[in-house]
Design a protein around this motif. Structure first.
Motif, short mmCIF file in Angstrom:
data_model
loop_
_atom_site.label_atom_id
_atom_site.label_comp_id
_atom_site.label_asym_id
_atom_site.label_seq_id
_atom_site.Cartn_x
_atom_site.Cartn_y
_atom_site.Cartn_z
N PHE A 1 3.64 0.14 -14.66
CA PHE A 1 5.02 0.47 -14.30
C PHE A 1 5.09 0.91 -12.84
N TYR A 2 6.33 0.84 -12.31
CA TYR A 2 6.63 1.39 -10.99
C TYR A 2 5.65 0.89 -9.92
N MET A 3 5.50 -0.43 -9.88
CA MET A 3 4.61 -1.02 -8.88
C MET A 3 5.27 -1.04 -7.51
N THR A 4 4.49 -0.74 -6.51
CA THR A 4 4.94 -0.79 -5.12
C THR A 4 3.80 -1.31 -4.27
N SER A 5 4.13 -1.99 -3.19
CA SER A 5 3.08 -2.55 -2.34
C SER A 5 3.39 -2.31 -0.87
#
Length: 883
Positions: free
Chosen positions: A723-727
């Motif tokens: 969940f709540y992936m950011t890059s």
């Protein structure tokens, strides 16, 4: 080396180094007591360049008398790459081997999804990943079991021994030939016309024979061995089987000691309480004998899951096993072959957490490590490994390493000597019992350096978005402050080392503010925040912020969409100096829409909106491709079965036009999309959750051409529902950094990826917060070479929290003792370089302040603080070396 100083010559090492002009003993690194008649100041030194030196490079002297530029190198350590499924069905009796002649890994197994038939597949390692060809049947007459595969180095063949239920459970062997990423087989041969089990094979390279050990079930379960001889694509067994143990024998493991040219068979002797036992075999012609008696390596209780391997570096046999007499702990013991017998040191526990199952080992000859894979029942039955180093008659182990966060069984590691990696094949119960493989390296994986978490808001925060302001060298975090009526709020952070400190929060919207997104306008040095304003009919809104010190101030909000707006996300087009916002326009059927914004002072104005997808869209993530001067928007196309889609946009003035959409995930149900641009490789990387593949966390590399984009093959970097992936992109080290929440352990994790062509390789996940994290947002501080992750910390009252870390840990070749001066010109490797030493004036610098003392930094630049004194500037371009 001979050093000439003002006509005097002293001897030091073995290379010629000419020293002319003024020179002091303090500028010489080595045996300074040997230097005499040195002039008082100024001068040069000539030495052989090791590597490339630029004019003005800060230089060290090496122990061999050569000189090198001051530089940092990436510190690497153990880790694993991404998991790769090689069989999408229940897979058992896995056995693997490395074929060095073809540089391929061969995995054999029972395919329960295809009648339990014997199957083999060929894998190719590249970097930290492995790819596979098409599975090939080697036995289709019935189910197989107890597979054991070896490599015949004389004939460059693969030999598989197995139990064939299609032929009364007889012991059978077959020869395979690898070709490309496939394998073909000759005819099978029966080596035991009886029902057998617990098969283990080894290759005796000195006698050029295959030795197969097994339990002969109809013959009182006795331990038995037979010698096979490969010819062409067949194997024959000219001599009769030989009994090596008259008692009930199980958990048989065979290895070959190439130094002593002996076969060592380890097993549990249930004719003697199941004690761990080993015996040395000697091949002669087409038979094998066992001149000496068996030797116990475990005599307190039964040994289980025995696996043996030969350590060619230390010339020892290492046996790993489950010690049933000591809480079923994972244990290893070192054996030394002497003549026709073997003696053992003291057993060493490698896992004292709880019961250890399915022990299986391989030897990493590149790093001199024994790698043991096992199921750790003290840690949720996770697939775990540990690396050990033999010392004398003992072995020392490092820390355990989880490579699969699920119930894992039937391990088979093998060592790829060409790539210096261990490939671990296993049965993944956490993924429908699929056959899966992963690449492990004792070195070669980035080692992140985490700082301490810092609270930036002592209240619950949501909708966090972080961005780096390169003008002020600050990180700005915008968020919804739930503790203050959900007002839109921003705060400025300052990174120092791996720590981050914050100023005071500033409200930018005095109403409930949702789906916040930030970008930095580098043309105007402004932070732009987009959101939908719950206090104004959920209209799409943007506001401009100006950082000053540790504070931020804002202009007046501007509505860019006078309709309900969701998924507003922004990026900056630096070629055109424009902000581009992608959003879902709820007032127009949820269509994917984009709009171009122009910052002026503390305001922003907008052109006309442009629909890029005439269907419901979600998770729109725009990113700017600086190589092609294009905007790429990745999104979920709800009108096309929720497929992952991307489209290329071209900004012109205050408008944007689009090419044709392209799929990056042709399966349905793509979620949590985050995209980033890799400026080193000129590629777009899209991160997403693949709902059609067990919701695994996935990344795919895209390449823009004109107004189109094409994609490589998706890579799974975490086989869990994240969940709540950011890059974000670390431009200094060329790394993709992804942060996410792992719902299995409910911790915040980060993983580092490296783009290679149209694919991406990942290191191992690192936990940055041992609690549930939500609303993760990552950004890269290029000045301090740190990634900052902002998030909601559920383990601390859901407070807004941030952590700074280095995706890679670096080490420098610089010490106070080895810095000698500055290069007077540019030199290539092996050339004689002139180095300006103490008292010389170097004129190849820039941006200096006259009268300022400067210090050499770890990366070879100059700074105003540090431990290694470089010299004093006399102008913007000149510095007195060490003066």
């Amino acid at each position: 080396m001979a050093i000439q100083v003002s006509g005097s010559t002293v001897i030091h090492d073995s290379q010629d180094v000419q020293v002319s002009g003024m020179f002091t003993a303090s500028s010489f690194v080595g045996d300074a007591s040997q230097l005499t008649n040195l002039p008082a100041s100024g001068g040069t030194l000539e030495a052989t360049a090791s590597g490339t030196l630029a004019d003005g490079s800060k230089v060290i002297i090496n122990t061999d008398g050569t000189v090198s530029v001051v530089a940092e190198s990436e510190t690497t350590g153990p880790g694993v790459g991404s998991e790769e499924v090689f069989e999408s069905a229940s897979t058992f009796n896995i056995s693997s081997v490395y074929d060095p002649s073809n540089n391929k890994v061969v995995i054999t197994y029972r395919d329960a999804g295809n009648s339990g038939y014997g199957t083999a597949i060929v894998g190719a390692v590249s970097g930290n990943s492995i790819t596979f060809g098409t599975p090939v049947l080697f036995e289709s007459s019935g189910e197989i079991e107890y597979t054991s595969v070896v490599y015949d180095s004389t004939n460059s063949k693969i030999v598989i021994a197995y139990k064939n239920y299609g032929n009364s459970g007889y012991g059978t062997a077959i020869v395979g030939t690898v070709s490309g990423t496939s394998i073909n087989f000759g005819s099978s041969s029966v080596f035991e016309s009886a029902s057998i089990s617990h098969i283990s094979a080894a290759y005796d390279s000195s006698n050029q024979k295959v030795v197969i050990a097994y339990r002969d079930n109809p013959n009182s379960n006795q331990g038995t061995a037979i010698v096979g001889e490969v010819s062409g694509t067949s194997i024959s067994f000219p001599s009769s089987p030989v009994i090596f143990e008259s008692g009930n024998t199980i958990f048989i493991s065979t290895t070959y000691d190439s130094t002593n040219q002996k076969v060592v068979i380890s097993y549990a002797d249930y004719g003697n309480s199941g004690y761990g036992t080993a015996i040395v075999g000697e091949v002669s012609g087409t038979s094998i004998s066992f001149p000496s008696s068996p030797v116990l390596f475990q005599s307190a209780a039964a040994a289980g899951y025995i696996s043996s391997v030969y350590d060619s570096t230390n010339q020892k046999v290492v046996i790993s096993y489950q010690d049933t007499g000591n809480n079923f702990y994972g244990t290893a013991v070192v054996g030394t072959v002497s003549g026709t017998s073997i003696n053992f040191g003291t057993p060493v526990i490698f896992d004292s957490n709880a019961a250890c199952y399915f022990c299986s080992s391989s030897f990493d000859s590149t790093n001199g490590k024994v790698v043991i894979a096992f199921r750790d029942d003290g840690n949720s039955e996770y697939g775990t490994l540990v690396a050990g180093t033999v010392s004398g008659n003992s072995i020392n182990f490092g820390s355990k390493f989880v490579f699969n966060s699920a119930n894992t069984q039937n391990f088979s590691p093998t060592f790829d000597s060409t790539n210096g990696k261990v490939v671990i094949a296993y049965h993944d119960k956490g993924n429908s019992e699929y056959g899966t493989a992963i690449v492990y390296g004792n070195t070669g994986f980035p080692v992140p350096q985490l700082g301490s978490a810092t609270v930036f808001e002592s209240a619950q925060t949501e909708d966090t978005s972080a961005v780096y302001d390169s003008n002020s060298n600050k990180v700005v975090i915008a968020y919804q402050d739930t503790g203050n009526s959900r007002y839109g709020t921003a705060i400025v952070g300052t990174v120092s080392g791996t720590s981050i400190s914050f100023g005071s929060p500033t409200v930018f919207e005095s109403a409930a503010t949702h789906m916040i997104s930030t970008t930095f306008d580098s043309s105007n040095n402004k932070v732009v925040i987009t959101y939908y304003d719950n206090g104004n009919s959920n209209y799409g809104t943007a506001i401009v912020g100006t950082v000053s010190g540790t504070d931020i101030s804002f202009g007046t909000p501007t509505v860019f969409n006078s309709n309900a707006t969701t998924w507003p996300r922004a990026t900056f087009d630096s070629s055109n100096g424009k902000v581009v916002i992608a959003y879902r326009n709820e007032g127009n059927s949820g269509y994917g829409t984009a709009i171009v914004g122009t910052v002026s002072g503390t305001s922003i104005s907008f052109g006309s909106p442009v629909v890029y997808e005439y269907a419901n869209t979600r998770y729109g993530s725009p990113v700017y491709d600086s190589a092609n001067s294009k905007i790429v928007i990745s999104y979920r196309d709800d009108g096309n079965s929720n497929r992952g889609t991307a489209i290329v946009g071209t900004v012109s003035g205050t408008s944007i036009s689009f090419g044709t959409p392209a799929l990056f995930n042709s399966s349905s149900n793509t979620q949590d999309i985050s995209s980033v641009y890799d400026s080193v490789n000129g590629k777009v990387v899209v991160v997403y959750r693949d709902g059609s593949n067990s919701n695994y966390s996935t990344a795919v590399v895209g390449e823009v051409s004109g107004t189109s984009i094409s994609f490589g093959t998706p890579v799974v970097y975490e086989t869990v529902y994240t969940f709540y992936m950011t890059s974000t992109y670390d431009s200094t080290n060329g790394k993709i950094v992804i942060a996410y929440r792992d719902p299995i352990v409910n911790y915040g994790k980060t993983i580092v990826g490296t783009v290679s062509g149209t694919s991406i390789n990942f290191g191992s996940p690192v936990i940055y917060e041992y609690a549930v994290t939500q609303y993760n947002s990552a950004t890269y501080d290029s000045t301090n070479d740190k990634v900052v992750i902002a998030y909601q910390d559920n383990g601390n009252s859901s407070y807004g929290t941030a952590v700074a870390f280095s995706p890679v840990t670096k080490s420098s070749n610089l010490t106070a003792e080895n810095f000698i001066g500055i290069s007077e010109g540019a030199y290539s490797n092996g050339q004689t370089a002139t180095i300006q030493v103490t008292g010389s004036v170097d004129d190849a610098q820039s941006g200096l302040t006259a009268g300022q003392a400067y210090y050499v930094q770890d990366n070879g630049t100059l700074g105003e603080s540090g431990s290694v004194f470089a010299g004093t500037a006399v102008s913007a371009s000149k510095i007195i070396v060490k003066g």
